[in-house]
Design a protein around this motif. Structure first.
Motif, mmCIF file in Angstrom:
data_model
loop_
_atom_site.group_PDB
_atom_site.id
_atom_site.type_symbol
_atom_site.label_atom_id
_atom_site.label_comp_id
_atom_site.label_asym_id
_atom_site.label_seq_id
_atom_site.Cartn_x
_atom_site.Cartn_y
_atom_site.Cartn_z
ATOM 1 N N THR A 95 3.988 10.282 -8.927
ATOM 2 C CA THR A 95 3.768 11.413 -8.366
ATOM 3 C C THR A 95 2.411 12.153 -8.830
ATOM 4 O O THR A 95 2.001 11.935 -9.832
ATOM 5 N N ARG A 127 10.425 5.985 -9.122
ATOM 6 C CA ARG A 127 9.282 7.091 -8.885
ATOM 7 C C ARG A 127 9.264 7.723 -10.133
ATOM 8 O O ARG A 127 10.382 8.169 -11.009
ATOM 9 N N ASP A 138 7.718 10.873 -12.146
ATOM 10 C CA ASP A 138 7.297 12.246 -11.951
ATOM 11 C C ASP A 138 7.351 12.957 -13.386
ATOM 12 O O ASP A 138 7.637 12.489 -14.444
ATOM 13 N N GLU A 177 5.928 4.302 -7.712
ATOM 14 C CA GLU A 177 5.510 5.474 -7.243
ATOM 15 C C GLU A 177 5.210 6.412 -8.476
ATOM 16 O O GLU A 177 6.056 6.652 -9.236
#
Length: 120
Positions: free
Chosen positions: A20, A89, A91, A18
């Motif tokens: 962001t 994730r 970021d 993922e």
């Protein structure tokens, strides 16, 4: 959410990483005005905990790479590193202290204070 390019194998239909919106914005900024078309997401040996994340601008995907699209920005992932990063994730923070790309990896059993080194 990522859309996986057509050349991605069937196994990649599940979410691999993922990214962001903040990380996509920074990646787009890094790629702007360059010949690079995407960001390579890799895992290399090293760091305090044994493995280290590596993000590098790349001119194109390598043969066999999974090409993941996040809001028009391509991320290239070698299938060999998927077991290490699946569910991670990515970021980005502009903070003066500890700013930069951040990795939240559910597979990591250990990590170091710098946030770019981990163990499995």
């Amino acid at each position: 959410m990522a859309e996986i390019a057509e050349q991605a194998p069937e196994q990649a239909q599940n979410s691999i990483i993922e990214v962001t919106p903040a990380a996509v914005t920074k990646a787009r900024e890094v790629l702007k005005d360059s010949a690079n078309t995407g960001i390579r997401v890799a895992v290399v040996g090293g760091g305090c905990a044994g493995l280290q994340y590596d993000l590098q601008p790349a001119e194109q995907s390598a043969e066999g790479d999974l090409v993941l699209d996040f809001d028009g920005v391509s991320f290239f992932v070698n299938p060999m590193v998927v077991p290490y990063i699946k569910g991670t994730r990515i970021d980005f923070s502009n903070a003066l202290m500890d700013g930069g790309f951040k990795f939240i990896n559910p597979n990591a059993t250990s990590s170091c204070g710098c946030g770019t080194s981990f163990g499995i």
